[in-house]
Design a protein around this motif. Structure first.
Motif, PDB file in Angstrom:
ATOM      1  N   SER A  85      59.475  30.794  21.917  1.00 48.11           N
ATOM      2  CA  SER A  85      60.228  31.760  21.102  1.00 48.11           C
ATOM      3  C   SER A  85      60.273  33.079  21.850  1.00 48.11           C
ATOM      4  O   SER A  85      59.276  33.456  22.470  1.00 48.11           O
ATOM      5  CB  SER A  85      59.529  31.933  19.754  1.00 48.11           C
ATOM      6  N   PRO A  86      61.412  33.787  21.901  1.00 46.62           N
ATOM      7  CA  PRO A  86      62.629  33.644  21.077  1.00 46.62           C
ATOM      8  C   PRO A  86      63.674  32.695  21.633  1.00 46.62           C
ATOM      9  O   PRO A  86      64.864  32.846  21.353  1.00 46.62           O
ATOM     10  CB  PRO A  86      63.160  35.069  21.024  1.00 46.62           C
ATOM     11  N   TYR A  87      63.268  31.691  22.426  1.00 47.46           N
ATOM     12  CA  TYR A  87      64.157  30.618  22.877  1.00 47.46           C
ATOM     13  C   TYR A  87      65.354  31.098  23.701  1.00 47.46           C
ATOM     14  O   TYR A  87      66.488  30.712  23.458  1.00 47.46           O
ATOM     15  CB  TYR A  87      64.657  29.796  21.677  1.00 47.46           C
ATOM     16  N   ASN A  88      65.094  31.952  24.671  1.00 46.75           N
ATOM     17  CA  ASN A  88      66.161  32.429  25.556  1.00 46.75           C
ATOM     18  C   ASN A  88      66.542  31.360  26.575  1.00 46.75           C
ATOM     19  O   ASN A  88      65.664  30.734  27.185  1.00 46.75           O
ATOM     20  CB  ASN A  88      65.712  33.701  26.299  1.00 46.75           C
ATOM     21  N   ILE A  89      67.837  31.135  26.757  1.00 50.05           N
ATOM     22  CA  ILE A  89      68.354  30.211  27.759  1.00 50.05           C
ATOM     23  C   ILE A  89      69.478  30.908  28.512  1.00 50.05           C
ATOM     24  O   ILE A  89      69.934  31.970  28.099  1.00 50.05           O
ATOM     25  CB  ILE A  89      68.871  28.896  27.119  1.00 50.05           C
ATOM     26  N   TYR A  90      69.937  30.318  29.620  1.00 50.38           N
ATOM     27  CA  TYR A  90      70.947  30.973  30.440  1.00 50.38           C
ATOM     28  C   TYR A  90      71.979  29.960  30.931  1.00 50.38           C
ATOM     29  O   TYR A  90      71.670  28.770  31.083  1.00 50.38           O
ATOM     30  CB  TYR A  90      70.294  31.688  31.626  1.00 50.38           C
ATOM     31  N   THR A  92      68.206  34.080   8.292  1.00 53.25           N
ATOM     32  CA  THR A  92      68.584  34.836   9.478  1.00 53.25           C
ATOM     33  C   THR A  92      69.691  34.101  10.216  1.00 53.25           C
ATOM     34  O   THR A  92      69.603  32.882  10.421  1.00 53.25           O
ATOM     35  CB  THR A  92      67.377  35.003  10.424  1.00 53.25           C
ATOM     36  N   VAL A  93      70.734  34.814  10.606  1.00 50.83           N
ATOM     37  CA  VAL A  93      71.841  34.214  11.355  1.00 50.83           C
ATOM     38  C   VAL A  93      71.352  33.913  12.774  1.00 50.83           C
ATOM     39  O   VAL A  93      70.950  34.827  13.501  1.00 50.83           O
ATOM     40  CB  VAL A  93      73.061  35.148  11.400  1.00 50.83           C
ATOM     41  N   ILE A  94      71.371  32.645  13.160  1.00 50.13           N
ATOM     42  CA  ILE A  94      70.893  32.264  14.490  1.00 50.13           C
ATOM     43  C   ILE A  94      72.041  31.833  15.409  1.00 50.13           C
ATOM     44  O   ILE A  94      71.834  31.627  16.593  1.00 50.13           O
ATOM     45  CB  ILE A  94      69.847  31.136  14.407  1.00 50.13           C
ATOM     46  N   TYR A  95      73.252  31.701  14.841  1.00 47.96           N
ATOM     47  CA  TYR A  95      74.426  31.414  15.673  1.00 47.96           C
ATOM     48  C   TYR A  95      75.662  31.965  14.990  1.00 47.96           C
ATOM     49  O   TYR A  95      75.860  31.782  13.785  1.00 47.96           O
ATOM     50  CB  TYR A  95      74.600  29.906  15.898  1.00 47.96           C
ATOM     51  N   ALA A  96      76.501  32.629  15.779  1.00 48.76           N
ATOM     52  CA  ALA A  96      77.785  33.144  15.284  1.00 48.76           C
ATOM     53  C   ALA A  96      78.774  33.045  16.435  1.00 48.76           C
ATOM     54  O   ALA A  96      78.683  33.785  17.408  1.00 48.76           O
ATOM     55  CB  ALA A  96      77.649  34.581  14.809  1.00 48.76           C
ATOM     56  N   GLU A 125      74.671  37.369  15.133  1.00 45.84           N
ATOM     57  CA  GLU A 125      73.388  36.715  15.390  1.00 45.84           C
ATOM     58  C   GLU A 125      72.261  37.717  15.239  1.00 45.84           C
ATOM     59  O   GLU A 125      72.347  38.847  15.712  1.00 45.84           O
ATOM     60  CB  GLU A 125      73.381  36.108  16.794  1.00 45.84           C
ATOM     61  N   GLY A 126      71.210  37.297  14.557  1.00 48.86           N
ATOM     62  CA  GLY A 126      70.073  38.176  14.318  1.00 48.86           C
ATOM     63  C   GLY A 126      70.123  38.888  12.989  1.00 48.86           C
ATOM     64  O   GLY A 126      69.115  39.467  12.553  1.00 48.86           O
ATOM     65  N   SER A 127      71.274  38.846  12.302  1.00 52.98           N
ATOM     66  CA  SER A 127      71.410  39.527  11.009  1.00 52.98           C
ATOM     67  C   SER A 127      70.583  38.824   9.930  1.00 52.98           C
ATOM     68  O   SER A 127      70.561  37.592   9.852  1.00 52.98           O
ATOM     69  CB  SER A 127      72.877  39.553  10.566  1.00 52.98           C
ATOM     70  N   LYS A 128      69.911  39.597   9.102  1.00 49.66           N
ATOM     71  CA  LYS A 128      69.205  39.077   7.943  1.00 49.66           C
ATOM     72  C   LYS A 128      70.190  39.035   6.774  1.00 49.66           C
ATOM     73  O   LYS A 128      70.886  40.022   6.518  1.00 49.66           O
ATOM     74  CB  LYS A 128      68.020  39.970   7.574  1.00 49.66           C
ATOM     75  N   VAL A 129      70.275  37.901   6.098  1.00 49.48           N
ATOM     76  CA  VAL A 129      71.218  37.781   4.990  1.00 49.48           C
ATOM     77  C   VAL A 129      70.488  37.364   3.720  1.00 49.48           C
ATOM     78  O   VAL A 129      69.441  36.711   3.774  1.00 49.48           O
ATOM     79  CB  VAL A 129      72.344  36.766   5.311  1.00 49.48           C
ATOM     80  N   LYS A 130      71.068  37.726   2.594  1.00 48.71           N
ATOM     81  CA  LYS A 130      70.523  37.370   1.289  1.00 48.71           C
ATOM     82  C   LYS A 130      71.437  36.353   0.614  1.00 48.71           C
ATOM     83  O   LYS A 130      72.647  36.331   0.854  1.00 48.71           O
ATOM     84  CB  LYS A 130      70.413  38.620   0.395  1.00 48.71           C
TER      85      LYS A 130
END
Length: 257
Positions: A71-76, A179-183, A216-221
């Protein structure tokens, strides 16, 4: 004499065309190439570990452990990720995977969705939009109001979730806190897509949007407006909604109120 030669030439040409045509296979007999099970994925621009795991029906934790990614699971871009194989003992200790026995099961209601009439499941009434249903520690709600036009079917790669018809620009709401993990739109067949992580076990996806309203990264309710309904990647205005449990598609109707 010239006329005879002209007629003879035309006749020969016709014979050649008929002969060639007789050896052409009809379209209906042409078979699709056999499916190939991929063992590796090469990362492209726009890919995330989560989107790759989603594409191949993998648990993102397992994919990370398999490739020794923390984590935070960075790839390239250009990175080659293993999709199959055994998780190295050292990697599994760094990125533990929850055992199936510890995963909470959805709390069944007095009248399970499976026993409800077909008519009652064809539409999400306005009054149900604010209702929630608990599954473990998560409370789920309908992401959009509209006619249910396609249902989940286990094992069918084209029916991994439900399709809900709607109007272009209509609000798409988060089905639960997360949490938004993909957009983005890098996953073929999903159009403009959002993936929300609700826990280490549950993820949800909202596909074919006209416009994405969160990053990506946004916290949502739960109930928050996160996108506008549309037809990206498909032929009509609709929301394709999926829930994944440990990387595997499950029937959203077993979780929605």
């Amino acid at each position: 004499m010239f006329g005879v030669l002209k007629i003879l030439g035309i006749s020969i040409l016709l014979l050649l065309l008929v002969s060639c045509g007789s050896h052409m296979a009809p379209t209906s007999s042409l078979k699709q190439p056999p499916s190939i099970r991929l063992n590796y994925h090469t990362v492209s621009k726009g890919d995330t570990l989560y989107s790759i795991a989603w594409r191949y029906g993998k648990d993102f934790r397992q994919l990370a452990a398999l490739n020794g990614i923390r984590s935070p699971y960075n790839i390239y871009p250009g990175q080659r990720l293993k999709l199959t194989g055994k998780v190295p003992p050292s990697a599994s200790s760094k990125a533990p995977i929850a055992a199936k026995k510890t995963v909470s099961k959805p709390v069944s209601s007095k009248k399970p969705v499976a026993t409800a009439s077909k008519k009652s499941l064809t539409k999400a009434p306005r009054r149900q939009m604010a209702q929630t249903k608990r599954a473990g520690s998560i409370r789920w709600r309908w992401p959009v109001q509209g006619q249910l036009i396609s249902r989940f079917r286990s094992g069918d790669p084209l029916r991994k979730g439900v399709d809900i018809a709607g109007e272009k620009g209509e609000s798409v709401l988060a089905a639960a806190d997360g949490t938004v993990i993909y957009a983005g739109s890098a996953l073929r067949g999903y159009g403009k897509l959002l993936i929300v992580k609700h826990s280490e076990v549950y993820l949800s996806a909202y596909a074919h949007n006209h416009r994405l309203l969160v990053k990506e990264g946004s916290k949502v309710k739960a109930g928050q407006r996160i996108a506008e309904l549309g037809s990206s990647g498909t032929d009509r205005n609709k929301l394709h909604f999926e829930i994944r449990k440990n990387g595997q598609p499950v029937d959203p109707l077993a979780y929605l109120p």
